[in-house]
Design a protein around this motif. Structure first.
Motif: not given
Length: 87
Positions: A30, A33-34, A37, A39-45, A48
């Motif tokens: 996490r 990713l944050e 890309i 925080k928001e996109r990291a959460e999406e990934e 997924k």
């Protein structure tokens, strides 16, 4: 202990050790990713990835085939736009 290398995974230890390792890995992924890309996109990934983990191998194969097809269509459309701009 959780060890991965090129798609191969080895898990050893009791339930609590495995869960602790999984938790540490999840936090580290996490954070990367944050940073990469946002925080928001990291959460999406992360969401997924969790959804994919619940799918059967067949369902994942279909999912990825569809993703590849959609990306290929975007590439083709981009090439068409470039060619149209050149003309």
């Amino acid at each position: 202990m959780i060890k991965t290398e090129r798609g191969t995974i080895e898990i050893k230890g009791d339930l609590y050790e495995t869960l602790a390792d999984y938790g540490v890995i999840t936090v580290a992924v996490r954070e990367v990713l944050e940073e990469t890309i946002g925080k928001e996109r990291a959460e999406e990934e992360m969401q997924k990835t969790m959804q994919l983990s619940r799918m059967s191998e067949e369902e994942r194969d279909k999912y990825f085939a569809k993703e590849i097809e959609m990306k290929a269509e975007r590439v083709v459309e981009s090439i068409r736009k470039i060619i149209a701009d050149i003309k």
